[in-house]
Design a protein around this motif. Structure first.
Motif, PDB file in Angstrom:
ATOM      1  N   ARG A 313       0.827  -1.208   0.000  1.00 49.42           N
ATOM      2  CA  ARG A 313       0.000   0.000   0.000  1.00 49.42           C
ATOM      3  C   ARG A 313       0.864   1.262   0.000  1.00 49.42           C
ATOM      4  N   GLN A 314       1.969   1.239   0.745  1.00 43.77           N
ATOM      5  CA  GLN A 314       2.868   2.386   0.765  1.00 43.77           C
ATOM      6  C   GLN A 314       3.512   2.605  -0.605  1.00 43.77           C
ATOM      7  N   THR A 315       3.783   1.511  -1.301  1.00 43.77           N
ATOM      8  CA  THR A 315       4.323   1.605  -2.664  1.00 43.77           C
ATOM      9  C   THR A 315       3.353   2.348  -3.572  1.00 43.77           C
ATOM     10  N   LEU A 316       2.063   2.047  -3.431  1.00 42.20           N
ATOM     11  CA  LEU A 316       1.038   2.738  -4.201  1.00 42.20           C
ATOM     12  C   LEU A 316       1.039   4.234  -3.903  1.00 42.20           C
ATOM     13  N   SER A 317       1.107   4.604  -2.641  1.00 43.28           N
ATOM     14  CA  SER A 317       1.092   6.020  -2.257  1.00 43.28           C
ATOM     15  C   SER A 317       2.263   6.771  -2.865  1.00 43.28           C
ATOM     16  N   TYR A 318       3.446   6.197  -2.766  1.00 45.75           N
ATOM     17  CA  TYR A 318       4.626   6.830  -3.357  1.00 45.75           C
ATOM     18  C   TYR A 318       4.476   6.959  -4.870  1.00 45.75           C
ATOM     19  N   VAL A 320       1.745   7.189  -6.760  1.00 48.07           N
ATOM     20  CA  VAL A 320       0.797   8.237  -7.145  1.00 48.07           C
ATOM     21  C   VAL A 320       1.431   9.617  -6.971  1.00 48.07           C
ATOM     22  N   GLY A 321       2.126   9.829  -5.853  1.00 47.45           N
ATOM     23  CA  GLY A 321       2.746  11.120  -5.594  1.00 47.45           C
ATOM     24  C   GLY A 321       3.800  11.482  -6.632  1.00 47.45           C
ATOM     25  N   ILE A 371      -2.348   9.290 -11.418  1.00 53.02           N
ATOM     26  CA  ILE A 371      -3.120   8.709 -10.309  1.00 53.02           C
ATOM     27  C   ILE A 371      -3.570   7.296 -10.651  1.00 53.02           C
ATOM     28  N   ILE A 434     -10.084   5.074  -6.977  1.00 50.95           N
ATOM     29  CA  ILE A 434     -10.130   5.462  -5.560  1.00 50.95           C
ATOM     30  C   ILE A 434     -11.315   4.801  -4.880  1.00 50.95           C
ATOM     31  N   TYR A 437     -10.512   1.138  -4.293  1.00 51.78           N
ATOM     32  CA  TYR A 437      -9.505   0.993  -3.226  1.00 51.78           C
ATOM     33  C   TYR A 437     -10.136   1.167  -1.843  1.00 51.78           C
ATOM     34  N   ARG A 441     -10.273  -1.720   1.007  1.00 52.22           N
ATOM     35  CA  ARG A 441      -9.657  -1.512   2.324  1.00 52.22           C
ATOM     36  C   ARG A 441     -10.655  -1.811   3.429  1.00 52.22           C
TER      37      ARG A 441
END
Length: 446
Positions: A313-318, A320-321, A371, A434, A437, A441
């Protein structure tokens, strides 16, 4: 073929380490078509530019569908690497080779037989028909090389190695540019020369990759072990369940691009050439979200295989940013540099002006795609690539195609409105991603 377990160590560092060679690989691969178009414009008129543009769009569609299907291999190998399952890696490699050998043969025969209908369906301007036919026939004959390169790359990347494919494509790109200059310059082969340069360069890339792979002890070990596992229905089902929805989604997206090309082609050769130049430029800018999709899918797959969904999940956040941030930079930059930039492709002031109009609005797609592309990579790594297919299908059917058609009817003297169809479609995709997701979650499925 060294394994790189990206499920361990600093995540951001691993993402940058993996994505930069991947980004450069995409850059070099996209440079193929960009160089074809750039050199075609220097030595030929709008008819050859249009022929190369249309032909390369068709080939781009074929290539991205192959890459999408090969994503099943990347994800499966990534999971096995994260789980430290060497037997699974070997079975995935063996079955991939068997599957894609059959796909290459079938695609080559089918597309060679459909060349004329494809050119007709795209409403190719009459002046560009001979060149488009020659371009596609030569490229379709070279599909086995395209398939071979992409499955080799998918295997490397699943193992966490994005550097080797970069080296292979670098050789091909350099050769392609040299051959473009020769075939379209002194030899005056036109669109056929661009296609011939691409196929010869791709073949050289595959040869270089095979020589490199055969020298690695890991590959030789895997190859021997996999001789008894070339056809495992369970493994094939897993590869296809991930790769097939991605291939279909990419195919639908490219079909939407081709339909937009048809709309442009019916408005004349100048608009056809302008739209082709912009589409090629956008494909270049899309290297960042595309590389993030692949980076997220590989690292998230390895993290899931290692039993660490939080890291996925953290990989996804990075992802997208990084992708959306860089896309915003491109969107702002091209509001100022579009006019001088397009003089690199053509000396025709009419084509230049039309390209600037189309680009100024279309370029915002880079932001929104930043995104939904990483989300697609994450869904694929999670074994939910069908979700990527759904959001892209909705985007194409509900927004991209009808939006481009409506813009043409309401604003026939401008390409500004037509350029908005793509970012509007991407916005719908991002919102659906989104929503998926959040729902997943809540259910604890990701």
């Amino acid at each position: 073929m060294a394994q790189h377990n990206l499920a361990k160590g600093d995540l951001f560092h691993n993402m940058i380490l993996f994505s930069l060679p991947y980004l450069l690989s995409y850059f070099l691969q996209t440079l193929y078509g960009l160089a074809d178009l750039l050199i075609a414009g220097r030595f030929n008129g709008a008819d050859v530019i249009s022929a190369v543009s249309i032909g390369s769009q068709v080939m781009h569609m074929v290539t991205v569908m192959i890459v999408g299907l090969a994503m099943g291999t990347t994800v499966m190998i990534g999971r096995f690497v994260g789980a430290e399952d060497d037997d699974g890696i070997r079975r995935a490699i063996g079955n991939t080779v068997s599957l894609f050998t059959m796909i290459a043969a079938a695609a080559t025969l089918a597309l060679l037989g459909l060349t004329q209908p494809i050119v007709h369906l795209l409403s190719t301007p009459p002046e560009a028909v001979p060149g488009a036919l020659a371009y596609l026939r030569i490229c379709f004959a070279g599909i086995p090389f395209i398939v071979a390169y992409n499955i080799l790359s998918s295997i490397f990347r699943g193992m966490g190695d994005s550097r080797s494919p970069m080296l292979f494509i670098a050789v091909a790109c350099a050769l392609n540019i040299l051959l473009d200059l020769l075939f379209m310059g002194p030899m005056q082969l036109g669109a056929a020369g661009a296609a011939l340069a691409t196929v010869v360069a791709q073949a050289a890339s595959v040869a270089f990759a095979l020589v490199g792979i055969r020298k690695t002890k890991t590959f030789n070990k895997n190859a021997r072990a996999d001789r008894s596992a070339w056809w495992d229905p369970a493994m094939l089902q897993q590869i296809l369940s991930i790769g097939l929805p991605i291939a279909c989604q990419d195919g639908f997206i490219q079909i939407s691009f081709l339909i937009i090309t048809v709309i442009a082609n019916r408005r004349g050769v100048d608009i056809s050439a302008a739209v082709g130049i912009v589409e090629k430029t956008i494909s270049f800018l899309f290297l960042v979200p595309s590389s993030m999709l692949s980076t997220v899918s590989t690292i998230a797959a390895q993290s899931i295989g290692a039993g660490d969904p939080a890291r996925a999940r953290q990989t996804l956040s990075y992802g997208v940013g990084i992708a959306s941030g860089i896309g915003l930079v491109f969107a702002i930059l091209f509001q100022f540099i579009s006019a001088p930039f397009f003089t690199l492709f053509t000396k025709d002031p009419v084509v230049q002006a039309l390209a600037v109009q189309y680009m100024c609005t279309y370029v915002f797609d880079c932001v929104v795609a930043g995104i939904h592309f990483p989300f697609s990579g994450f869904f694929s790594a999670s074994g939910l690539s069908i979700l990527s297919f759904i959001h892209n299908l909705c985007s194409v059917i509900l927004v991209r195609i009808p939006g481009a058609w409506l813009a043409t009817k309401l604003f026939p003297d401008s390409l500004y409105a037509m350029g908005l169809a793509a970012p509007a479609g991407s916005l719908l995709s991002a919102l659906i991603c989104i929503g998926f997701y959040i729902a997943l979650r809540k259910k604890g499925r990701v």
